[in-house]
Design a protein around this motif. Sequence first.
Motif, PDB file in Angstrom:
ATOM      1  N   UNK A   2       0.845  -1.193   0.000  1.00 30.40           N
ATOM      2  CA  UNK A   2       0.000   0.000   0.000  1.00 30.40           C
ATOM      3  C   UNK A   2       0.883   1.247   0.000  1.00 30.40           C
ATOM      4  N   UNK A   3       0.634   2.156  -0.945  1.00 31.27           N
ATOM      5  CA  UNK A   3       1.495   3.326  -1.144  1.00 31.27           C
ATOM      6  C   UNK A   3       0.664   4.595  -1.118  1.00 31.27           C
ATOM      7  N   UNK A   4       1.170   5.606  -0.417  1.00 33.46           N
ATOM      8  CA  UNK A   4       0.666   6.971  -0.541  1.00 33.46           C
ATOM      9  C   UNK A   4       1.714   7.788  -1.277  1.00 33.46           C
ATOM     10  N   UNK A   5       1.318   8.405  -2.388  1.00 30.18           N
ATOM     11  CA  UNK A   5       2.201   9.226  -3.209  1.00 30.18           C
ATOM     12  C   UNK A   5       1.768  10.672  -3.046  1.00 30.18           C
ATOM     13  N   UNK A   6       2.356  11.345  -2.063  1.00 30.90           N
ATOM     14  CA  UNK A   6       1.891  12.672  -1.681  1.00 30.90           C
ATOM     15  C   UNK A   6       2.672  13.794  -2.323  1.00 30.90           C
ATOM     16  N   UNK A   7       2.129  15.011  -2.145  1.00 35.34           N
ATOM     17  CA  UNK A   7       2.825  16.188  -2.639  1.00 35.34           C
ATOM     18  C   UNK A   7       4.165  16.353  -1.920  1.00 35.34           C
ATOM     19  N   UNK A   8       4.979  17.226  -2.485  1.00 34.86           N
ATOM     20  CA  UNK A   8       6.280  17.530  -1.902  1.00 34.86           C
ATOM     21  C   UNK A   8       6.124  17.810  -0.412  1.00 34.86           C
ATOM     22  N   UNK A   9       7.060  17.297   0.382  1.00 39.69           N
ATOM     23  CA  UNK A   9       6.890  17.182   1.830  1.00 39.69           C
ATOM     24  C   UNK A   9       6.719  18.499   2.570  1.00 39.69           C
ATOM     25  N   UNK A  10       7.057  19.628   1.983  1.00 39.19           N
ATOM     26  CA  UNK A  10       6.922  20.905   2.692  1.00 39.19           C
ATOM     27  C   UNK A  10       6.188  21.953   1.859  1.00 39.19           C
ATOM     28  N   UNK A  11       6.311  21.859   0.541  1.00 45.81           N
ATOM     29  CA  UNK A  11       5.845  22.920  -0.337  1.00 45.81           C
ATOM     30  C   UNK A  11       4.334  23.108  -0.269  1.00 45.81           C
ATOM     31  N   UNK A  12       3.577  22.006  -0.308  1.00 47.64           N
ATOM     32  CA  UNK A  12       2.118  22.099  -0.358  1.00 47.64           C
ATOM     33  C   UNK A  12       1.559  22.745   0.908  1.00 47.64           C
ATOM     34  N   UNK A  13       2.012  22.254   2.074  1.00 46.82           N
ATOM     35  CA  UNK A  13       1.459  22.756   3.330  1.00 46.82           C
ATOM     36  C   UNK A  13       1.957  24.153   3.664  1.00 46.82           C
ATOM     37  N   UNK A  14       3.257  24.364   3.580  1.00 53.13           N
ATOM     38  CA  UNK A  14       3.826  25.601   4.110  1.00 53.13           C
ATOM     39  C   UNK A  14       3.872  26.735   3.102  1.00 53.13           C
ATOM     40  N   UNK A  15       4.044  26.426   1.811  1.00 52.35           N
ATOM     41  CA  UNK A  15       4.145  27.479   0.804  1.00 52.35           C
ATOM     42  C   UNK A  15       2.783  27.784   0.186  1.00 52.35           C
ATOM     43  N   UNK A  16       2.085  26.746  -0.291  1.00 53.75           N
ATOM     44  CA  UNK A  16       0.813  26.979  -0.969  1.00 53.75           C
ATOM     45  C   UNK A  16      -0.322  27.255   0.019  1.00 53.75           C
ATOM     46  N   UNK A  17      -0.415  26.445   1.076  1.00 58.55           N
ATOM     47  CA  UNK A  17      -1.516  26.621   2.034  1.00 58.55           C
ATOM     48  C   UNK A  17      -1.174  27.563   3.180  1.00 58.55           C
ATOM     49  N   UNK A  18       0.090  27.957   3.279  1.00 60.68           N
ATOM     50  CA  UNK A  18       0.513  28.953   4.279  1.00 60.68           C
ATOM     51  C   UNK A  18       0.377  28.444   5.715  1.00 60.68           C
ATOM     52  N   UNK A  19       0.361  27.146   5.928  1.00 59.30           N
ATOM     53  CA  UNK A  19       0.222  26.615   7.293  1.00 59.30           C
ATOM     54  C   UNK A  19       1.589  26.577   7.985  1.00 59.30           C
ATOM     55  N   UNK A  20       1.577  26.821   9.321  1.00 64.01           N
ATOM     56  CA  UNK A  20       0.455  27.285  10.146  1.00 64.01           C
ATOM     57  C   UNK A  20       0.600  28.770  10.459  1.00 64.01           C
ATOM     58  N   UNK A  21       0.334  29.619   9.489  1.00 67.88           N
ATOM     59  CA  UNK A  21       0.285  31.057   9.749  1.00 67.88           C
ATOM     60  C   UNK A  21      -1.085  31.379  10.338  1.00 67.88           C
ATOM     61  N   UNK A  22      -1.620  32.527  10.069  1.00 69.32           N
ATOM     62  CA  UNK A  22      -2.942  32.869  10.601  1.00 69.32           C
ATOM     63  C   UNK A  22      -4.009  32.059   9.879  1.00 69.32           C
ATOM     64  N   UNK A  23      -5.075  31.748  10.595  1.00 67.15           N
ATOM     65  CA  UNK A  23      -6.158  30.977   9.980  1.00 67.15           C
ATOM     66  C   UNK A  23      -6.767  31.754   8.820  1.00 67.15           C
ATOM     67  N   UNK A  24      -6.704  33.072   8.842  1.00 67.78           N
ATOM     68  CA  UNK A  24      -7.274  33.858   7.747  1.00 67.78           C
ATOM     69  C   UNK A  24      -6.472  33.658   6.460  1.00 67.78           C
ATOM     70  N   UNK A  25      -5.137  33.633   6.569  1.00 68.72           N
ATOM     71  CA  UNK A  25      -4.324  33.394   5.373  1.00 68.72           C
ATOM     72  C   UNK A  25      -4.587  32.007   4.803  1.00 68.72           C
ATOM     73  N   UNK A  26      -4.676  31.022   5.665  1.00 68.52           N
ATOM     74  CA  UNK A  26      -4.921  29.654   5.197  1.00 68.52           C
ATOM     75  C   UNK A  26      -6.308  29.567   4.567  1.00 68.52           C
ATOM     76  N   UNK A  27      -7.286  30.223   5.186  1.00 67.11           N
ATOM     77  CA  UNK A  27      -8.650  30.191   4.647  1.00 67.11           C
ATOM     78  C   UNK A  27      -8.708  30.816   3.255  1.00 67.11           C
TER      79      UNK A  27
END
Length: 850
Positions: free
Chosen positions: A177-202
């Motif tokens: 069983x394999x999970x092929x996920x997005x780049x380990x930091x780019x998706x969460x921290x660069x694109x989704x801005x996590x965990x900055x303010x909830x308003x930026x992420x929203x």
Amino acid sequence: MIKELLLVHHSHTDIGYTHPQPAVFELHDRFIDMALDMADASAHDREDGRFRWTCEVTGTTRRWWERASAGDRDRFLSAIGREQLEVAALEWHLTPLANLRMLVKSLENVQFFRSLGIPVRSAMNTDVNGVPWGLVDSLLDHGIDGFSMSTNSHFGAPVLPRPGAFRWVSPDGRELLVWNGFQYWHFASVLLRMPTSVDEVAAAMPGILGLTEERGYSLPYLPVQITNPHHPDNASPDSTLGAFVREWNDRNPAVRIRTILLSDLFDRLRNEDLPILSGDWTDYWNFGAGSSSRETVAFLQGLRTLDAAHELALWPTHHEPRMGEHLGASHAELSLYAEHTWGADCSVSSPESLETATQWSMKAAYPYRGLSHARIVMRDGLDGLARRAGGDATHLLVFNSSSVPSKVQMRLPVEGLDWLTNPGVHHRLRMDGALASLPAGAFAWCSVDVPALGYRTYPVSEAPRLSSKGLIATADRIESPLVSLEFLASGGVRSLTVGGIEYCGALGDFTFGLPILERPSGGTRREIMNLDFGLLEPAEGWIENWEREILRGQMTKSQAREVPGAVEFEQTFSMANGDRVSVLYRLFADDPSVDLEIGLDSAGDERPYSLALPFTLPSAGDSRWHYDTAGAIVEFDREQLPNAARHFVTAGRFVRMQTDQAELAVSTPDLPLWKFGGMFFAPSTQLDAADRKSVMLAWLANNYWEVNFLANQRGRTNYRLRLLPGAPEPVDRSYLRAMPYAIRPIVHPYRGMGLAARSFESLVAIEGEGVWVESLTRDGDETQLVIWNLGDSRNEIRLVPGVLKWDRAWTTGLDGTPLSEISPTRDGAWVCEMPGRALIGLRLARETVD
């Protein structure tokens, strides 16, 4: 529609890159200390945002455990029990330079942590763009049923679907069983801005998740890896993540967030209806190993020496008390070279900086230290075999560590050995260095015949020297009774015939044996790659049809010569970047193959370039290529996962090109990088299969990488190939024909060992068509073998005792766990069956020896 984000929190482990290696080890010790503090502090927090931490690799985690206090160990176990901490299974993030022994050895820590009551269930590989196909069997046999990949698409081509899950089928049909996920930091921290303010992420989330769904993602939850938001690599746990998750969820959003451990993800995915994919996950980054070709050659020699040392440890000779320490240290050092971090993050931008020099000096030392630890065990073992064989006169002991008989040509030392073989001289344990000091005239080309997994001795006076009968050398041609090679005045090969059949194609763009240099027209790496971190896949900024110049080497010298037992033809070329390449072809009277020695003198050009040596076949319909990786022989394209790298591969010991009329197999023990079909350097989506030609290219060197690989290697690298032209045949037969040249016998001169007792012996005979023994290892008083059925069909394997004998035997997993006992037949053989293309272990217990 995505309704939930599942955050897997970890620190990406680079042994180097951000800091020198000793600092990295210390930092990861501190990160686990910090994670324990955060886990304890949040033990009673709300479940959705409770601090959870996945220890990404066992290499740093075990190091922490062995240095931790009893109290901290108890805290660690408590956090494991509360399901706030987890240990993932892999020792390091390895490149495909690793062989199967290294993959299996790197999972030994799984048993260590399980013995502590820590349930290691899943594995994660981060940053690296691919892993050898044999990892599927290795993980499954160690009880790991979930594997996460989170590749960095910089210069990469992510396997599809991404993001997505699938069941990855091994060569023999098992599923992981394999999970092929997005780049380990780019998706969460660069694109989704996590965990900055909830308003930026929203504000960011609807558009980003919408793009993800447009790419075909259909599960209602999306797993996302997240590191420290301030830096993705070698960074501390984020103490603010839990508070962010709780604040986000308190707003009753359409998409909820929760923190999870890695294995929680696979518990969910296990119930999904997932696609089934089969093939090699070919690494797209490992071209960087060509930037440090000299160290890569030393590493591959280290792997072969370590295999030989393990095998020699099974012979009934005297064993030094620290043998096991040296074997373990050899693996530890070699695995840190195979680990994916090559150098400092400023290696290309500041190649002469202190930081670059500091990290590279330690990275470059790993293969030499690993080779040295393996050599002392090998030297002891060879000396033990010499004592066992006996002989007062000067003898040559030739040892064959491979599982096929070795009938090959070797340059054996036949003169000047008296002092070196004096029983009182310690040099008998360092013959590699001592032999190198002998003059060329002290050696002779000889034909040796050594049993599989065994040795043969020859009195020096009876060394089986090769005949020169039928060998011809002229100004533009060398010939043997079987092979004819004609050369072009401008460089390269005009014709290669074996038995009157032509094996050299005239392709226009590529000339057999004429090195070519490729480089961006403007001389910068940015002409190839323009990363755009605003994209879901930053490497979609790869510049299509980037402008390049392809320059042939200019031949400066050619020479034909006759030497006792062989004829040789050498061509020397100068390249436009200052490099020099020499190609020496050698023929023997009774062998239908071509021995090839390649010398690369690198000038240290810091500008990007790629240097390759083509081999061509006459065009005759479609061409097919094969290469071996750890635990599998792979057919190029057909047996690669969707969108895996297709312009080049990392071969373990073997490559092959085949048409309907002919094939060219190549034994490649120390040149791992190969291109198939042309001088391509682009993602597979930009390649048109119709443009491929009947060519494969030995990729001698490159420095295309733009961050942390070596920009300016200088000095000499030597490669050795054996070209095996012939009629098309099943790939397992080609592979076994090539192995005696990939794993060459080892020579050990000696004298003064008493009465000659044995002239040849074999440890054990392994019988069965298409069978290869990948490793033999002593485990206490037992022996563990890993056997590989190369062919597609079910196969019967027979073990016939030689010097090594045993009373009981079992089939096992690759981890050594017994599966089923096998019994001897009336003729004394021990028989088991193997599925096609399978890897199995065999364990031999209660040994007795002659």
